[in-house]
Design a protein around this motif. Sequence first.
Motif, mmCIF file in Angstrom:
data_model
loop_
_atom_site.group_PDB
_atom_site.id
_atom_site.type_symbol
_atom_site.label_atom_id
_atom_site.label_comp_id
_atom_site.label_asym_id
_atom_site.label_seq_id
_atom_site.Cartn_x
_atom_site.Cartn_y
_atom_site.Cartn_z
ATOM 1 N N VAL A 1 30.478 -32.306 45.903
ATOM 2 C CA VAL A 1 30.480 -33.736 46.193
ATOM 3 C C VAL A 1 31.474 -34.418 45.255
ATOM 4 O O VAL A 1 31.528 -34.099 44.057
ATOM 5 N N ASN A 2 32.246 -35.321 45.771
ATOM 6 C CA ASN A 2 33.234 -36.033 44.974
ATOM 7 C C ASN A 2 32.562 -36.847 43.873
ATOM 8 O O ASN A 2 31.506 -37.442 44.072
ATOM 9 N N VAL A 3 33.182 -36.855 42.673
ATOM 10 C CA VAL A 3 32.694 -37.681 41.573
ATOM 11 C C VAL A 3 33.760 -38.705 41.201
ATOM 12 O O VAL A 3 34.950 -38.488 41.412
ATOM 13 N N GLU A 4 33.294 -39.809 40.628
ATOM 14 C CA GLU A 4 34.178 -40.915 40.288
ATOM 15 C C GLU A 4 34.083 -41.237 38.803
ATOM 16 O O GLU A 4 33.127 -40.845 38.126
ATOM 17 N N SER A 5 35.061 -41.964 38.306
ATOM 18 C CA SER A 5 35.028 -42.431 36.933
ATOM 19 C C SER A 5 33.753 -43.242 36.694
ATOM 20 O O SER A 5 33.378 -44.075 37.514
ATOM 21 N N GLY A 6 33.082 -42.949 35.587
ATOM 22 C CA GLY A 6 31.829 -43.621 35.268
ATOM 23 C C GLY A 6 30.599 -42.804 35.595
ATOM 24 O O GLY A 6 29.494 -43.133 35.150
ATOM 25 N N ASP A 7 30.765 -41.712 36.354
ATOM 26 C CA ASP A 7 29.613 -40.878 36.721
ATOM 27 C C ASP A 7 29.127 -40.031 35.552
ATOM 28 O O ASP A 7 29.921 -39.538 34.745
ATOM 29 N N GLU A 8 27.810 -39.856 35.481
ATOM 30 C CA GLU A 8 27.203 -38.880 34.571
ATOM 31 C C GLU A 8 26.854 -37.644 35.394
ATOM 32 O O GLU A 8 26.169 -37.739 36.408
ATOM 33 N N VAL A 9 27.365 -36.490 34.969
ATOM 34 C CA VAL A 9 27.134 -35.240 35.693
ATOM 35 C C VAL A 9 26.356 -34.284 34.797
ATOM 36 O O VAL A 9 26.785 -33.987 33.675
ATOM 37 N N VAL A 10 25.214 -33.824 35.276
ATOM 38 C CA VAL A 10 24.369 -32.889 34.533
ATOM 39 C C VAL A 10 24.310 -31.577 35.292
ATOM 40 O O VAL A 10 23.872 -31.550 36.456
ATOM 41 N N THR A 11 24.778 -30.505 34.681
ATOM 42 C CA THR A 11 24.656 -29.167 35.259
ATOM 43 C C THR A 11 23.557 -28.432 34.504
ATOM 44 O O THR A 11 23.575 -28.373 33.273
ATOM 45 N N TYR B 1 23.170 -32.684 38.927
ATOM 46 C CA TYR B 1 22.745 -34.055 39.182
ATOM 47 C C TYR B 1 23.917 -34.989 38.890
ATOM 48 O O TYR B 1 24.594 -34.838 37.869
ATOM 49 N N VAL B 2 24.159 -35.937 39.770
ATOM 50 C CA VAL B 2 25.147 -36.989 39.529
ATOM 51 C C VAL B 2 24.402 -38.310 39.459
ATOM 52 O O VAL B 2 23.742 -38.704 40.432
ATOM 53 N N ASN B 3 24.470 -38.939 38.310
ATOM 54 C CA ASN B 3 23.760 -40.207 38.070
ATOM 55 C C ASN B 3 22.276 -40.079 38.405
ATOM 56 O O ASN B 3 21.664 -40.991 38.978
#
Length: 246
Positions: free
Chosen positions: A223-233, A177-179
Amino acid sequence: MMKRARIAFNGAVCEAVVEENGQLRLPNGWVVKEEEVVWLPPVEPRTIFALGLNYADHASELSFSAPKEPLLFFKGRNTLIGHRSKTPRPADATFMHYECELAVVIGKTARNVKAEEAYDYVLGYTVANDYAVRDYLENYYRPNFRVKNRDASTPLGPWIVDKADVDDPMNLMLRTYVNGNIVQEGNTRDMIFTIPFLIEYISSFMTLQAGDIILTGTPKGAVNVESGDEVVTEIERIGRLINYVV
């Protein structure tokens, strides 16, 4: 279910048992809350093995055929960080993505192990998020060090789940999940090379030691992620690993 974590609390590093309510029990009997500790990688491996293209759908996503034998490479211990930690995104990166992976933790010395006995050598399982910076990739079959060996590029955790508490590690759902939005979903049953096969394969030419880790690859969904993103694996029966891109 037995969940074992490594944390820093009150100036000391220790192992903790994660209770059903999410609190952590320390060796001295104290019980502390999740937010009161610093989460560390749950194991300190001597060797970290990683798999490239171990899911056919991910290989296809990258326009490659499924490999005929495992595409193995090593990762440095400098890459590992714990639950709720931060991963830097290079300033010049245009495509950096997560990789949700089941991490297999070896429990004892293994050499020339047969596949049918492989699980006897497993301590347990944890979740890995093996970030990749595709800008630096020179060859999909030989990942450049700058792609996969960056400091703080591989969150691991939050804990180790004992193998006895995972009935079938080859049938677990993986999600990222991203954000809060789901961006990746797969199942370990779709691995090209199974956990028993990998342990037999690696141990046929290299001795595995207690604490070593095998990262078993990721399904499609880059999927590309950016600074500030929360990534949940997240992996079924194992746990949810939270990381922040900075």
